[in-house]
Design a protein around this motif. Structure first.
Motif, mmCIF file in Angstrom:
data_model
loop_
_atom_site.group_PDB
_atom_site.id
_atom_site.type_symbol
_atom_site.label_atom_id
_atom_site.label_comp_id
_atom_site.label_asym_id
_atom_site.label_seq_id
_atom_site.Cartn_x
_atom_site.Cartn_y
_atom_site.Cartn_z
ATOM 1 N N VAL A 159 12.289 13.212 7.152
ATOM 2 C CA VAL A 159 12.352 11.789 6.831
ATOM 3 C C VAL A 159 13.371 11.527 5.721
ATOM 4 O O VAL A 159 14.254 10.661 5.857
ATOM 5 N N ARG B 590 6.568 9.128 -0.129
ATOM 6 C CA ARG B 590 7.019 7.754 -0.371
ATOM 7 C C ARG B 590 7.545 7.604 -1.784
ATOM 8 O O ARG B 590 8.505 6.889 -2.047
ATOM 9 N N ALA B 593 10.982 9.016 -1.820
ATOM 10 C CA ALA B 593 11.956 8.072 -1.264
ATOM 11 C C ALA B 593 12.272 6.996 -2.297
ATOM 12 O O ALA B 593 13.440 6.604 -2.473
ATOM 13 N N SER B 594 11.252 6.546 -3.016
ATOM 14 C CA SER B 594 11.481 5.511 -4.015
ATOM 15 C C SER B 594 12.409 5.994 -5.118
ATOM 16 O O SER B 594 13.295 5.265 -5.563
ATOM 17 N N LEU C 26 10.437 2.510 4.437
ATOM 18 C CA LEU C 26 10.279 3.921 4.064
ATOM 19 C C LEU C 26 9.402 4.069 2.832
ATOM 20 O O LEU C 26 8.607 4.995 2.706
ATOM 21 N N MET C 27 9.575 3.092 1.902
ATOM 22 C CA MET C 27 8.861 3.223 0.636
ATOM 23 C C MET C 27 7.422 2.733 0.720
ATOM 24 O O MET C 27 6.555 3.257 0.039
ATOM 25 N N VAL C 28 7.180 1.712 1.552
ATOM 26 C CA VAL C 28 5.840 1.136 1.501
ATOM 27 C C VAL C 28 4.939 1.592 2.645
ATOM 28 O O VAL C 28 3.729 1.568 2.515
ATOM 29 N N ARG C 30 2.808 3.907 5.108
ATOM 30 C CA ARG C 30 2.141 5.203 4.974
ATOM 31 C C ARG C 30 2.032 5.920 6.304
ATOM 32 O O ARG C 30 1.936 7.145 6.352
ATOM 33 N N ILE C 35 7.182 5.041 9.494
ATOM 34 C CA ILE C 35 8.253 5.607 8.663
ATOM 35 C C ILE C 35 9.430 6.015 9.543
ATOM 36 O O ILE C 35 10.588 5.721 9.240
#
Lengths: 483, 611, 104
Positions: A159, B590, B593-594, C26-28, C30, C35
């Motif tokens: 990813v 996540r 990624a942030s 991508l960030m939020v 789950r 994703i």
């Protein structure tokens, strides 16, 4: 496509052909020994194919690829590294159940991607090489059927790496929009012709995104978070391939992009790289400081080492005569790839029969000196080389780097390098110390049942690290002629 | 043979490596054969080299190997062969072989025989590198190598903490000099861009006028290294303590070879020193002061090895004096003869100690003339040469130095007079030693006699100590000639007479008892002076008071205070930062990624600002 | 016919918006499926930017890169979906926040 071009691309052709043969072999009859033999033979042939290819170099084959000494040299280095990984993997996979033939196929394809990267002079070639390298690696990371860790590592890598690729591509798209070219040399022409002046913001944004995308592959801070997790989850030989070959190949690609397309002229980009370099050096070393998982230590140390390597880019951009910096970069990559492979090879080899988990905890290494002096010697030399102790390849590399830094008067970066190296010595020596203590747990298998190939590779790696440290001049002289 | 020059240091080096790797698992006779044989072979190689050199005496430089080439820095492994190198190589391997042979018997019963020979061979290799190197960096490698071996061998019997302390002292004190020397090398490199000795000489002559500040500073820094290694004032205090090592070690390292490395360094770089008259003057004056101070001290010691140690310091003082007044060849000549007779004296002293249950105190010896004849004759001949009695080797070399000092402009006669006083004292203390140890009442009975492996080196060195003065060294090409001209005959006669007077005085005081000094010695002043000299002019106490105590005091003061806080602070900060960063590695994709997005935004911001 | 019918900036803005939408996803998000979809959006946003730039310069290069990106995205996602199957089988969930055993 004429004969000369075929000759220039011989290493690529050999690897591609080998992959095809391997696929056929697997589809006809599954037999691990054969797959292994074909893989190693192909990789060695690929490395040897540098010789005929060199006779036609330098040669531009289509706008995508450039056959020159730099690409050929590092291409064959990556082939040899792939071969080392294959040999170690063979030993590593012996006690692990399952159909492992495709493992070697993926390794071969991944190496092909790395070699393409070393040749790339065009965005499309860069993209192809990068994705060939990465997609094969996703599968390799998830290959073992042990527990959930490899799977988790593979998904994280897939990813985040995909996101990085997208960022990289978006950056290139912006640069393309501003300059109308995808070929490095052409971009350089456009920049110097002043077309860049019409939309500087677009170009800088593009460059930043490209650098962020490539920085992810190099695991430069702040794009580094994935590194320890993925290295820890992946099988040890693959971690070594990721840390050594994948990063080395991407760095060579970055070096080409950076120098050939003239981006080093942007001082703001250099300022950004300086920042990333300092952050990588400090954060990487600090994170490794008290870590107890050896694979994670090596991951953090690789972050720091890539930070050191970024100095090369800045030095090449700042100094009027970039030759010394590029030489230093070339030498450092060679030293780094060999040393990293050696370090992870050890982890692969002691985990030959470790069952579901790998022996990657610091405590697993306790007393290794008394149980397996040969492997302990390999790891010791590798760690000393990573720490940059004299008479090892790492020392010469670091010395070269410092010379280049001094030459370009990059005092801030050099200060970071010195502080980082000082921290580094602590955790490298801690591992060596642990190996000398008398440990009760862990019983990594004896040397007796190591395969001949693995043993040969161990000796070769020790020899290479020491040879490059004691007799560095031949390689230095060679790099001077090709860079 | 000249093509095989590299073989000379390689032989002892290989033997050292072999002995280290096998770590005592070889049979003992083999260890001894390996240790002594490798140096013997090296000596043979030096002999062959000397023969082919005699046919074709042209200095030559052999660059074997370039380690690497980064920018202008190009450290090479290379040898330079001229008369000076040849002389030094002969001394190191010749005397070295004799001492190794002697060691095979002396150390016969020691359990760590293998370690001993490994260190000794390593030392010989390092010393050979030191004198054969064609550039100062390679020379520095040898220089540090001999320092390391000296440390290891002084502390050879490491189970006694006193020996460990002596080794540490030797290492730390010489390190002060080594640091100065390293700075000197860096200065020369930044100024001239090379460390090749021949090129340095050429470039320096082109770049500087005599007396320019930079060259004076550079040579002064080199002198600092020489002073440390050669135990000259003010860094001489380590040498007497270094006698804690086995006696052959003292003979080889702390008398014949390593401590004269400073003399070699100055002679090798004489072109540089000639450009710096103030430094040369400092060399002469330091030499004179050291030789006097050490001679007075030697007069008052009662440990046989300490007497010899102080006499070594004193004799190196003569060499420095010689170099300082431009008598280059005479200085090296004295180095050679000193190597013969001082090695002889140490080995003879070793024989006495060996046969006398490790007794070091001369007042518990006595009457050994008939009981240990080999040691007696060796000692007698060695002392005669040390005292510079006519027709011994020491006479010729010391005489040349004194004459050159006399002819030196301005303060020359003063230097000469000081040297004469030193010569008088030398004669007295050396024969005091002979008379007390070998004549008079027997105090301790020897329990054995030296065997042939000890007697043979002693005999050879006896011969060398006598005839050594008649050799003419091939130094004409390598070093500038001393200015000619004969001083008044009286000057010569005085320098011949002084040692004879000294010996007679010693006879009268210590043997014949015609001259009773006991009243003088026992008087308050005499006692105090004796104590003062006995303690080596209280140099150790002075240094203790000046440096060590304040240092310890400051260390105590700062134990929990700012400086330590700073160091601990670095550690705590690193650890805190580690934990902080480590907590960010949450394992959540996540979040990763942030951070990447955050990083990208920061990067864009930096570029936007800078662009 | 060379040239782009709408201003290049507008298309780039559009692509950037898509890209950012993907990034935010991508960030939020789950769920691993979402994703992966966000990832696709990001890749296609850059592909769109390439096509627009290619059209702007009147070159075919942009479209060729577009094809390449499509291929790459397909490869990525096919491996990704394979991993999703394994994830479901081993973790019994598709929530990526549960997969955090690899950490400091």
């Amino acid at each position: 496509m004429n004969l000369a071009a075929m000759q220039g691309l011989l290493p690529l052709l050999v690897l591609g052909l080998g992959a095809a043969v391997l696929m056929l072999q697997i589809s006809i009859r599954r037999q691990l020994g054969w797959s292994y033999a074909i893989t190693v033979a192909t990789l060695l042939l690929g490395a040897a194919a540098m010789e005929p290819a060199m006779q036609v170099a330098p040669l531009q084959v289509t706008p995508l690829l450039r056959v020159d000494n730099l690409g050929l040299f590092f291409g064959s280095l990556f082939c040899l590294s792939g071969a080392v990984t294959a040999v170690i993997s063979r030993d590593y996979l012996r006690s692990r159940e399952g159909e492992n033939e495709e493992y070697f196929l993926l390794l071969l394809l991944s190496t092909l991607g790395a070699v393409i990267l070393a040749y790339s002079t065009h965005v499309a070639a860069l993209l192809l090489g990068l994705e060939l390298l990465s997609v094969a690696l996703y599968a390799l990371i998830a290959y073992p059927e042990r527990g959930t860790l490899p799977l988790e590592a593979a998904i994280k890598y897939l990813v985040l790496s995909g996101a990085a690729s997208a960022t990289l591509l978006f950056g290139f798209a912006l640069i393309y929009a501003a300059l109308g070219s995808l070929e490095y040399a052409e971009i350089a022409v456009q920049i110097s012709a002043g077309r860049a002046a019409t939309s500087p913001a677009l170009i800088l944004m593009g460059a930043a995104m490209v650098f962020a995308g490539l920085g992810f592959k190099l695991s430069v801070v702040p794009f580094h978070m994935w590194t320890p997790d993925v290295y820890e989850g992946a099988p040890a030989p693959i971690s070594g391939f990721l840390a050594g070959v994948s990063k080395g190949a991407v760095f060579i690609a970055v070096l080409r992009w950076f120098l050939e397309s003239g981006f080093f002229q942007y001082s703001s980009l250099l300022a950004g790289i300086t920042l990333l370099s300092i952050a990588s050096i400090l954060v990487g070393n600090l994170l490794a400081l008290l870590q107890t998982n050896v694979k994670r230590i090596l991951a953090y140390s690789s972050i720091a080492h890539l930070g050191y390597l970024l100095i090369v880019l800045v030095a090449a951009g700042v100094s009027p005569e970039p030759g010394l910096a590029v030489e230093a970069g070339g030498y450092y990559v060679v030293a780094y790839v060999i040393t990293t492979l050696a370090a992870f090879s050890l982890l692969g080899l002691i985990s030959r029969q470790s069952g579901d988990r790998e022996y990657d905890q610091l405590s697993d290494l306790a007393g290794l000196f008394w149980k397996q002096p040969g492997l302990a010697a390999l790891f010791t030399v590798a760690l000393l080389s990573l720490a940059g102790i004299p008479l090892t390849a790492g020392f010469i590399g670091k010395f070269y780097l410092i010379s280049a830094g001094v030459d370009a008067a990059l005092w801030g970066l050099l200060a970071a390098l010195v502080i980082g190296s000082a921290i580094g010595i602590f955790y490298y020596l801690r591992i060596i110390y642990t190996m000398t203590t008398v440990g009760e747990q862990a019983n990594p298998g004896t040397t007796a049942d190591m395969l001949v190939g693995s043993r040969l590779v161990v000796y070769l790696l020790i020899f290479a690290m020491l040879y490059l440290g004691i007799v560095p001049e031949p390689l230095m002289g060679y790099l001077r002629t090709i860079l | 043979m000249l093509d095989f020059l590299w073989l000379i240091p390689l032989l002892p080096l290989a033997s050292a490596a072999l002995l280290m790797v096998t770590a005592g698992s070889l049979p003992r006779p083999l260890i001894a054969a390996c240790g002594a044989g490798s140096v013997g072979l090296a000596a043979l190689c030096v002999l062959l080299t000397g023969l082919s050199w005699a046919h074709d005496p042209v200095p030559r430089q052999m660059e074997l190997w370039t380690w690497m080439q980064v920018g202008t820095l190009r450290p090479t492994i290379g040898f330079y062969l001229d008369g000076l190198t040849l002389v030094m190589m002969s001394v190191i391997t010749g005397v070295g072989f004799l001492i190794h042979l002697y060691s095979t018997e002396f150390m016969e019963e020691d359990e760590s025989l293998s370690r001993y020979f490994a260190y000794m061979n390593l030392f010989v290799a390092a010393m050979l590198i030191l004198v054969m190197a064609d550039n100062l960096l390679f020379l520095y490698l040898g220089w540090e190598g001999v320092g390391l071996c000296s440390y290891l061998l002084v502390g050879f019997w490491y189970r006694d903490p006193v020996n460990g302390a002596a080794a540490r002292k030797a290492f730390v004190v010489t390190r002060i000099g080594d640091t100065a020397m390293a700075l000197g090398l860096l200065l020369l490199f930044t100024e001239l861009g090379t460390l090749d000795i021949q090129q340095l000489a050429e470039l320096a002559q082109g770049k500087w006028q005599p007396g320019d500040t930079t060259i004076v500073l550079a040579t002064a820094l080199l002198l600092g290294g020489a002073v440390g290694k050669s135990a000259q004032l003010p860094l001489h205090t380590w040498l007497p303590d270094a006698m804690a090592g086995p006696t052959p070690v003292s003979a080889l390292i702390h008398a014949a070879t390593m401590v004269t490395a400073g003399v070699y360094l100055i002679a090798r770089n004489h072109e540089l020193f000639l450009l710096a008259p103030p430094t040369l003057l400092a060399v002469a004056v330091l030499g004179l002061l050291t030789l006097l101070l050490a001679a007075f001290t030697a007069l008052n010691q009662h440990d046989i090895k300490r007497i010899l140690a102080y006499s070594t310091i004193s004799q190196i003082g003569y060499m420095f004096l010689g170099l300082g007044v431009g008598a280059w060849s005479a200085g090296i000549f004295h180095l050679v003869t000193h190597a013969f007779f001082k090695a002889l004296l140490f080995l003879a002293a070793g024989a006495v100690i060996h046969c006398l249950h490790h007794e070091h105190n001369i007042f518990r010896m006595g009457g050994l003339r008939t009981r240990l004849p080999v040691a007696f004759w060796s000692f007698l001949i060695g002392s005669a040469a040390l005292a510079a009695l006519p027709f011994t080797s020491g006479f010729y070399s010391k005489d040349q130095i004194l004459l050159a000092a006399y002819q030196w402009p301005q303060i020359g006669p003063w230097l000469w007079a000081g040297g004469l006083l030193g010569a008088l004292l030398t004669a007295i203390y050396s024969f005091r030693l002979v008379f007390i140890v070998f004549f008079g009442e027997a105090q301790t009975e020897p329990d054995r006699q030296p065997g042939w492996r000890m007697a043979l080196p002693l005999s050879i060195l006896c011969v060398a100590s006598i005839v050594g003065g008649w050799i003419s060294l091939p130094l004409a090409e390598a070093l500038p000639a001393t200015q000619s001209g004969h001083p008044a005959a009286a000057v010569e006669w005085i320098s011949i007479a002084i040692p004879v007077i000294g010996v007679s005085l010693a006879y009268l005081i210590f043997l014949g008892r015609q001259l009773d000094l006991s009243a003088l010695v026992n008087s308050g002043l005499g006692q105090r002076l004796h104590q003062f000299w006995y303690s080596g002019w209280r140099m150790d106490a002075l240094y203790n008071w000046l440096w060590v105590r304040p240092y310890q005091f400051t260390a105590r003061l700062l134990k929990d205070e700012p400086v330590d806080l700073a160091y601990n602070g670095v550690v705590h900060t690193s650890v805190a930062l580690h934990h902080l960063l480590s907590n960010l590695q949450t394992g959540r994709m996540r979040w990763y990624a942030s951070t990447m997005v955050g990083g990208l935004i920061v990067l864009l911001a930096v570029l936007a600002r800078a662009g | 016919m060379p040239g782009l019918q709408v201003p290049l900036e507008h298309v780039l803005m559009m692509a950037a918006a898509l890209f950012i939408a993907g990034l935010v996803g991508l960030m939020v998000r789950r769920n691993i499926i979402f994703i992966l979809m966000s990832l696709e959006v990001m890749l296609n946003a850059s592909a769109l930017a390439f096509v627009a730039a290619g059209a702007h310069w009147g070159q075919a290069d942009g479209q060729i890169i577009f094809m390449l990106i499509l291929t790459v995205a397909a490869a990525e996602v096919s491996v990704g979906l394979g991993l999703v199957l394994l994830l479901q089988r081993r973790f019994k969930t598709l929530d990526m926040d549960n997969a955090n055993r690899l950490r400091d």
